[in-house]
Design a protein around this motif. Structure first.
Motif, PDB file in Angstrom:
ATOM      1  N   MET A 822       0.836  -1.197   0.000  1.00  0.00           N
ATOM      2  CA  MET A 822       0.000   0.000   0.000  1.00  0.00           C
ATOM      3  C   MET A 822       0.874   1.252   0.000  1.00  0.00           C
ATOM      4  N   GLN A 823       0.377   2.304  -0.658  1.00  0.00           N
ATOM      5  CA  GLN A 823       1.121   3.560  -0.665  1.00  0.00           C
ATOM      6  C   GLN A 823       0.809   4.394   0.570  1.00  0.00           C
ATOM      7  N   GLN A 824      -0.433   4.318   1.091  1.00  0.00           N
ATOM      8  CA  GLN A 824      -0.855   5.212   2.161  1.00  0.00           C
ATOM      9  C   GLN A 824      -1.316   4.440   3.388  1.00  0.00           C
ATOM     10  N   ASN A 825      -1.096   5.039   4.551  1.00  0.00           N
ATOM     11  CA  ASN A 825      -1.647   4.542   5.802  1.00  0.00           C
ATOM     12  C   ASN A 825      -2.242   5.726   6.555  1.00  0.00           C
ATOM     13  N   LYS A 826      -2.596   5.543   7.822  1.00  0.00           N
ATOM     14  CA  LYS A 826      -3.267   6.601   8.581  1.00  0.00           C
ATOM     15  C   LYS A 826      -2.398   7.835   8.738  1.00  0.00           C
ATOM     16  N   TYR A 827      -1.073   7.660   8.668  1.00  0.00           N
ATOM     17  CA  TYR A 827      -0.174   8.799   8.828  1.00  0.00           C
ATOM     18  C   TYR A 827       0.010   9.556   7.515  1.00  0.00           C
ATOM     19  N   THR A 828       0.249   8.852   6.433  1.00  0.00           N
ATOM     20  CA  THR A 828       0.483   9.531   5.153  1.00  0.00           C
ATOM     21  C   THR A 828      -0.802  10.116   4.581  1.00  0.00           C
ATOM     22  N   ARG A 829      -1.959   9.553   4.950  1.00  0.00           N
ATOM     23  CA  ARG A 829      -3.219  10.093   4.432  1.00  0.00           C
ATOM     24  C   ARG A 829      -3.488  11.494   4.957  1.00  0.00           C
ATOM     25  N   SER A 830      -2.848  11.875   6.043  1.00  0.00           N
ATOM     26  CA  SER A 830      -3.055  13.210   6.606  1.00  0.00           C
ATOM     27  C   SER A 830      -2.106  14.257   6.038  1.00  0.00           C
ATOM     28  N   LEU A 831      -1.221  13.843   5.134  1.00  0.00           N
ATOM     29  CA  LEU A 831      -0.329  14.797   4.485  1.00  0.00           C
ATOM     30  C   LEU A 831      -1.067  15.517   3.365  1.00  0.00           C
ATOM     31  N   SER A 832      -0.540  16.663   2.945  1.00  0.00           N
ATOM     32  CA  SER A 832      -1.156  17.413   1.848  1.00  0.00           C
ATOM     33  C   SER A 832      -1.223  16.557   0.595  1.00  0.00           C
ATOM     34  N   LYS A 833      -2.225  16.811  -0.208  1.00  0.00           N
ATOM     35  CA  LYS A 833      -2.480  16.007  -1.400  1.00  0.00           C
ATOM     36  C   LYS A 833      -1.268  15.924  -2.311  1.00  0.00           C
ATOM     37  N   TRP A 834      -0.588  17.059  -2.520  1.00  0.00           N
ATOM     38  CA  TRP A 834       0.529  17.073  -3.459  1.00  0.00           C
ATOM     39  C   TRP A 834       1.720  16.284  -2.933  1.00  0.00           C
ATOM     40  N   VAL A 835       1.776  16.042  -1.615  1.00  0.00           N
ATOM     41  CA  VAL A 835       2.849  15.248  -1.020  1.00  0.00           C
ATOM     42  C   VAL A 835       2.466  13.773  -0.994  1.00  0.00           C
ATOM     43  N   ARG A 836       1.289  13.476  -0.476  1.00  0.00           N
ATOM     44  CA  ARG A 836       0.913  12.075  -0.281  1.00  0.00           C
ATOM     45  C   ARG A 836       0.796  11.302  -1.585  1.00  0.00           C
ATOM     46  N   ASN A 837       0.469  11.993  -2.682  1.00  0.00           N
ATOM     47  CA  ASN A 837       0.337  11.298  -3.969  1.00  0.00           C
ATOM     48  C   ASN A 837       1.672  10.971  -4.619  1.00  0.00           C
ATOM     49  N   LYS A 838       2.759  11.486  -4.068  1.00  0.00           N
ATOM     50  CA  LYS A 838       4.074  11.261  -4.662  1.00  0.00           C
ATOM     51  C   LYS A 838       4.997  10.433  -3.767  1.00  0.00           C
ATOM     52  N   ILE A 839       4.452   9.906  -2.674  1.00  0.00           N
ATOM     53  CA  ILE A 839       5.280   9.184  -1.707  1.00  0.00           C
ATOM     54  C   ILE A 839       5.800   7.866  -2.280  1.00  0.00           C
ATOM     55  N   VAL A 840       7.074   7.607  -2.006  1.00  0.00           N
ATOM     56  CA  VAL A 840       7.685   6.311  -2.302  1.00  0.00           C
ATOM     57  C   VAL A 840       8.277   5.779  -0.997  1.00  0.00           C
ATOM     58  N   HIS A 841       7.903   4.543  -0.629  1.00  0.00           N
ATOM     59  CA  HIS A 841       8.425   3.919   0.584  1.00  0.00           C
ATOM     60  C   HIS A 841       9.665   3.105   0.227  1.00  0.00           C
ATOM     61  N   HIS A 842      10.754   3.336   0.945  1.00  0.00           N
ATOM     62  CA  HIS A 842      12.002   2.649   0.648  1.00  0.00           C
ATOM     63  C   HIS A 842      12.282   1.589   1.698  1.00  0.00           C
TER      64      HIS A 842
END
Length: 870
Positions: A822-842
């Motif tokens: 999954m790209q998002q969880n409860k923490y990343t979903r609260s980030l701004s849209k322009w940030v959360r849509n570009k997240i890459v988990h390493h």
């Protein structure tokens, strides 16, 4: 408006309104202007998030001022008909297109990613209405045409208090209003000859009932544009000067701190008190600048001095010095006919400042930019802290008037109230059993309990009106020949704040009393000498002792905000970091029927967003309080920072949850030599708390970035700035281009659990979450953290052609994502849209660092290119 300026503008039709824009707008700007237009036309409120650098301010200004221009045209037609005695409702409605406007429903714009239509193409916000002008063949049209030119100037400048109403209104005007008195430190109005006439909404005594029912002149709403700081006001003015609307009648409001030009008073700490003395005729003093305000009392006067376009407060200060006219009082005079009023938004939110500045919002439009802290600001505007020392000092001030036999009853009553409060503090000083700490203790009361206490002390709600009258008596203006002493401004301001809280506690049948918690707090502090029972002040140095305070804390921002909005046509809240957005409507208790989370204007390859849960040596990084105390965590974070500083050139910002953590890291890294190692790569610095030291540090940071752009020797490739979420660096400072090529966000900045107000707010929300639709205390608590981190992350990308990396350092951002894809969880979903849509988990740090290095090299080789038009 010059033809040259018109030729530089592109024209777009949005919701039937022609909007002039100084460049081809980004899709996010078009989406934003469409939503603003919809809100203004429907009298609805807007909650709009558009990332920093996406042209938000320009979209706000052009859309609201274009709409205002159409309202001027409607007022010209409408008032022209009324001036000819035409009162037929259908004819008047057609003149302003009201019937068509109220019957339409919105149609969404094309998706944000679609191509922006070329200039002059209509953006279908609402179905195109039939022509709103009266047919030329009718007698009404002929009469209106003859009168329109004569009526236009008067209608636009003065108005008459009538704004057509519709059924879809977000606000209802309450019966109760704030007090009519004016704050002591701003009680003086400009000299009488600087006041301009405006039509009164009060029915004159000679007007018959039939005349009162006749249609009133249509008034064009004023736009009140509030932002957080004076520096941000400068940016707003800069953007407005780019537009076709730069000739709008404008005014910038500011405090004496920014506007006083008196050679002596401007150097004093308490400018308000001394200004009040200088303009008070009873004092026998004189201020030539105050009496020179008549030179620039109108916008026509300003134009005579070359101010034919919008101006900033520094411009007015420079002019005032040249012609010896006070900028502070000039601005207040100019506000009466301004079409747009620009000011810090606490001028709009705080009821005492609104009264002191004579700001009237009824029927007007409020735009609040950088509104991410609006909930906190509204709670603060309806809260107040009163120390026991301040009670004693106020009592002493009133006793001086009593000795002079000035208004004996008023002095006696106010002294009685202050004695009762002081006695209550003494009586409870040994009963402070809540929130015990080694240097602080407290006792918490609900609003209901406090009102009962005040009743028991004989100073309850039944006495509040009398106390207010007594204060009015001691502060009212009198005949200058009487030389009547008055309360000093400190005492007056204290009592006004206290009585404002009393008003909030009892208004609307005490509806809001339990939205308050009253905390009696004892804290260890350095205290100055205070008067004894005889009024004498003992000599000697200040000592460390116990300080007592009565804290009236409002836990419901709607208490102040609903009265800010009462009668307002529309309120528009915008920021680059409103996410998470779901708290605003419930906390502020007003509907936001129009909401938008706009995409960023940058391309996807211009920003790198990655989460890192483990450091270079595979140690887990989870920045909880307990973990950050561990040296292993501190050293691992230091190794991560060193690696990032080697990989990313120029400026790097590192945001931490608190100053406590910043100091721990600084001490550890200095002791281990890591700070020294870091200084061989970048010039390291930390965010100071002191204002003067802060300015020096920021100057050093910007100078370092400039100097390292061309210097290649020595191994220094920029600066590293360690700062704090919610600090000055994270709130509105500009880190364009090389100033912030990377932002490292460590942990999640939850508010301090030891903060009494935070704990009380959590309890309050849990109590009312179901009955009032509030977020639970836990949800509210988390939102405060993510709103702070979103604001910090916004320092990275500042315009369309910027680039940078956002590095989220905390294992919680990856929880559940690495294992299930999954790209998002409860923490990343609260980030701004322009940030959360570009997240890459390493998976590990080495993969993240390799990916980051490739991004940096790609941007250095092929940076975004600015077109010639910008």
């Amino acid at each position: 408006m010059s033809s040259e300026n018109q030729q530089q503008q592109n024209v777009y039709t949005i919701g039937g309104v022609k909007v002039q824009f100084p460049a081809k707008p980004y899709p996010s700007q078009m989406a934003m202007m469409a939503q603003i237009m919809k809100g203004l036309q429907r009298r609805q409120n807007c909650l709009l998030e558009s990332p920093t650098g996406s042209g938000k301010s320009l979209a706000l200004l052009c859309s609201t001022l274009a709409w205002q221009d159409t309202e001027k045209e409607k007022a010209q037609r409408y008032n022209g008909l009324i001036s000819q005695g035409i009162t037929d409702p259908d004819t008047l409605a057609r003149a302003i297109g009201q019937a068509n406007l109220l019957g339409t429903s919105g149609v969404d714009l094309p998706p944000e990613g679609s191509q922006v239509p070329p200039p002059t193409q209509d953006v279908p916000l609402t179905p195109a209405p039939p022509s709103t002008s009266v047919p030329a063949t009718t007698p009404a049209a002929a009469a209106a045409a003859a009168a329109a030119a004569a009526a236009a100037a008067a209608a636009a400048a003065t108005g008459g208090g009538f704004i057509p109403e519709d059924d879809d209104d977000d606000f209802r005007t309450p019966d109760q209003r704030f007090r009519d008195d004016v704050e002591a430190d701003a009680s003086q109005e400009p000299p009488a000859d600087t006041q301009e006439n405006v039509d009164s909404e009060v029915r004159p005594p000679w007007e018959t009932a039939e005349e009162a029912r006749r249609p009133k002149m249509m008034r064009v709403p004023t736009i009140f544009f509030g932002t957080r700081t004076h520096k941000q006001i400068y940016q707003i003015i800069k953007e407005l000067r780019r537009t076709a609307y730069k000739h709008v009648r404008s005014v910038v409001l500011a405090s004496r701190e920014h506007t006083c030009i008196h050679p002596r008073v401007s150097k004093l700490r308490n400018k308000n008190e001394e200004c009040r003395n200088l303009v008070d005729p009873r004092k026998g003093s004189w201020c030539k600048f105050y009496h020179g305000v008549s030179k620039i009392k109108t916008h026509a006067d300003l134009a005579h001095f070359g101010f034919d376009t919008v101006w900033d407060i520094e411009d007015l200060v420079t002019l005032g010095k040249g012609i010896q006219a006070c900028p502070y009082f000039a601005a207040r005079s100019l506000m009466t006919t301004a079409e747009i009023v620009i000011c810090p938004y606490n001028y709009l939110i705080d009821p005492l400042i609104r009264e002191s500045m004579d700001i009237h919002l009824n029927g007007n439009v409020i735009v609040i930019d950088e509104a991410h802290n609006i909930e906190d600001s509204a709670r603060e505007a309806s809260s107040f802290t009163l120390t026991q020392d301040e009670i004693l000092e106020a009592r002493q001030d009133i006793e001086k008037l009593a000795v002079l036999e000035m208004d004996e009853h008023a002095c006696t009553e106010l002294i009685r109230m202050l004695n009762a409060l002081n006695g209550w503090v003494d009586l409870n000083s040994d009963k402070l059993t809540d929130y015990l700490e080694f240097n602080r203790s407290s006792k918490i009361f609900t609003g209901t309990e406090m009102i009962a206490t005040l009743d028991h002390l004989g100073i309850g709600p039944n006495s509040f009106p009398e106390f207010q009258r007594c204060l009015d008596t001691l502060t009212e203006d009198t005949d200058p020949e009487e030389l009547k002493p008055r309360l000093n401004s400190t005492t007056t301001a204290m009592l006004k704040n206290l009585f404002l809280i009393y008003d909030f506690l009892i208004m609307d049948d005490m509806k809001y009393r339990d939205d308050y918690r009253i905390a009696l707090i004892r804290v260890q502090a350095r205290k100055n000498a205070v008067p004894n029972a005889s009024g004498w002040i003992s000599r000697g140095r200040s000592t460390v002792g116990w300080e007592y305070s009565i804290n009236f804390w409002c836990l419901n921002p709607a208490v102040a905000f609903r009265y800010l909005c009462s009668g307002v046509r529309s309120i528009i809240l915008t920021s680059g970091t409103l996410s998470p957005m779901n708290s605003f409507q419930s906390e502020l208790a007003i509907p936001f029927k129009i909401q938008l989370e706009a995409n960023h204007v940058i391309e996807k390859n211009q920003v790198w967003v990655g989460t890192i849960g483990k450091g270079p040596t595979e140690q887990t990084l989870k920045a909880t309080y307990r973990n950050t105390e561990n040296w292993g965590f501190q050293d691992e974070l230091g190794r991560l920072v060193l690696s990032v500083c080697r990989a990313v050139p120029r400026g790097i910002l590192c945001f931490l949850p608190s100053y406590a953590m910043l100091n721990k890291l600084l001490d550890r890294w200095q002791n281990t030599g890591m700070w020294e190692e870091l200084s061989h790569i970048k010039v390291p610095m930390t965010e100071p708390r002191n204002g003067e030291e802060f300015e020096e540090t920021m100057a050093l940071f910007y100078d370092t970035i400039r100097n390292t752009r061309s210097e290649s020797d020595g191994g220094i490739n920029g600066a590293f700035f360690m700062a704090v979420c919610r600090g000055k660096v994270s709130e509105g400072l500009d880190f364009t281009d090389d100033n912030a090529r990377a932002v490292i966000a460590v942990g999640i900045p939850f508010p301090s659990i030891k903060d009494i107000q935070v704990d009380l707010k959590r309890q309050y929300n849990n109590t009312h979450s179901r009955s009032r639709g509030l977020l639970s205390g836990g949800d509210w608590y988390e939102i405060q953290a993510f709103r702070a981190i979103n604001q910090a992350l916004g320092r990275c990308i500042r315009h369309r052609f910027d680039w940078g990396a956002i590095i989220l350092v905390d294992e919680r951002y990856q929880q559940g994502c690495l294992s299930n894809g999954m790209q998002q969880n409860k923490y990343t979903r609260s980030l701004s849209k322009w940030v959360r849509n570009k997240i890459v988990h390493h998976l590990n740090f080495s993969m993240a660092l390799s990916d980051l290095c490739q991004f940096v090299e790609s941007m250095k080789a092929n940076p975004p290119v600015k077109p010639y038009r910008l």
